[in-house]
Design an enzyme around this catalytic site. Sequence first.
Site, PDB file in Angstrom:
ATOM      1  N   THR A   9       4.230  -2.944  23.625  1.00 24.58           N
ATOM      2  CA  THR A   9       4.804  -2.651  24.944  1.00 24.58           C
ATOM      3  C   THR A   9       4.806  -3.867  25.859  1.00 24.58           C
ATOM      4  OG1 THR A   9       2.645  -1.923  25.795  1.00 24.58           O
ATOM      5  CG2 THR A   9       4.057  -0.246  24.779  1.00 24.58           C
TER       6      THR A   9
ATOM      7  N   TYR B 154      -0.482  -5.182  30.963  1.00 22.60           N
ATOM      8  CA  TYR B 154       0.960  -5.187  30.739  1.00 22.60           C
ATOM      9  C   TYR B 154       1.682  -4.521  31.913  1.00 22.60           C
ATOM     10  CZ  TYR B 154       0.256  -6.596  25.838  1.00 22.60           C
ATOM     11  OH  TYR B 154      -0.078  -7.276  24.691  1.00 22.60           O
TER      12      TYR B 154
ATOM     13  N   GLN C 297      -6.218  -8.811  16.423  1.00 23.69           N
ATOM     14  CA  GLN C 297      -4.787  -8.853  16.736  1.00 23.69           C
ATOM     15  C   GLN C 297      -4.418 -10.283  17.100  1.00 23.69           C
ATOM     16  OE1 GLN C 297      -1.981  -7.281  20.258  1.00 23.69           O
ATOM     17  NE2 GLN C 297      -2.966  -5.619  19.120  1.00 23.69           N
TER      18      GLN C 297
ATOM     19  N   SER D 160       4.503 -10.395  17.656  1.00 24.68           N
ATOM     20  CA  SER D 160       5.542 -11.416  17.793  1.00 24.68           C
ATOM     21  C   SER D 160       6.082 -11.895  16.453  1.00 24.68           C
ATOM     22  CB  SER D 160       4.991 -12.609  18.586  1.00 24.68           C
ATOM     23  OG  SER D 160       6.031 -13.417  19.080  1.00 24.68           O
TER      24      SER D 160
ATOM     25  N   ASN E 210      15.228  -3.557  13.058  1.00 22.13           N
ATOM     26  CA  ASN E 210      13.916  -4.074  12.675  1.00 22.13           C
ATOM     27  C   ASN E 210      13.209  -3.166  11.678  1.00 22.13           C
ATOM     28  OD1 ASN E 210      14.443  -6.137  14.446  1.00 22.13           O
ATOM     29  ND2 ASN E 210      12.920  -5.542  15.967  1.00 22.13           N
TER      30      ASN E 210
END
Length: 423
Positions: free
Chosen positions: A112, A146, A270, A300, A389
Amino acid sequence: MVGSRSGRDGGGGGGGSGRGGKFSVEELYGLNNNKKPKCTGPPVKLPKGRGGLREDDPLSEGARAALHQQQLEMFLQECHLSLDNTVAQQTGMVYRNLGKTGLRISCVGIGTWVTIGSQISEKVAEEILTTAYESGVNLFDTAETYSGGRAEVTLGNIIKKKGWRRSSFVISTKLYWAGPAETERGLSRKHIIEGLRGSLERLQLQYVDILLLNRPDVNLALDKVVRSASFLVSRGEAMYWGTSRWSPAEIMEAFSIARQFNLSPPSCEQTDYHLFQRSHVEGQLPELYHKIGLGTVTCSPLACGLITGKYENCIPEHSRASLQGFEWLRDKLSSEEGQSQQARLRELQPVAEQMSCTLPQLAIAWCLRNDWVSSALLGVSDTAQLRENLGAVQVLQRLTPQIIGQIDTILGNRNGDRTDSRA
């Protein structure tokens, strides 16, 4: 009938030899760990590892996967069900273990960062998450920072509106920076506990599945961090905890502290991982995969959109590189390194055509070809991009060693060290 204990001997009848037929409650229920049971017959050598598989067997991972599949089929047969009843069979999604936790997560998840709660509307976000969920994606990643917390709010609103079973999806969130106050950042016990509770409030959930500590805190001893994270796991506010952008030495130290004091150890890391950034996942972490069973969730996979090719001639309006605060990405795209990466992407295009797929699909499948990658997070801004994707899961099945060799030859390195693509 079991009698109460009196002095050294337990009451009640029994055939215990050498003690007048008396026994203790601990002995009856096998709770006395200081005494070994008497055995008769020759010693039996048990195979090492679960299910007769040696931990050091290079084929043990594949063998475990086959054993898991066999056990699942036997269980379904007993319940008069079949694999057709599973999401994996219905959607074609591939699921992997998060390290050695036993938690099964989809090989691609939804991140997100930047998009949800900021770059796209809540309606578009709902369409993306719904399409992902119905396609078998079960991992959704967010963070307290975020979009100033709006990403968690939007994600929570959508989950509540859709009414998805809580047991059918996995939520991971990251803590480190929540606000301007001194007590709203870092990994102090106060911020870890209050930060997660703030995230749960925004997500409208009772717990998160994975709590990630987003970078180490040099201002306090690591044992304090491990105790705080373990405390939240013991309370059920998080199922597992892990790290984000920690060094292997820091992860190993945290694991050792957890084992020493019987605390919950870190379960996953991560980190960024894509064609131009490989050193952390391929060069630094493999030892921890084997030693402590660390899981890896990567993000990414398209290098902030670089691998999509949209930045080849210009910076499109409303793209990530055009946003305020992403000057570092614009500088990187125009740098000599960025131009070199664009040239290599042009060389990779014929490989994608040979595979009958797009370059983004090839890049994501390339990330997933690493068995130690539990899941790769996708950052998408519309459902069309998401569907493209997700096609990487099928491309993965056709990715041969020869194709991987061609990609490595074009890239010119196997463990290239590149700058972290996230701010």
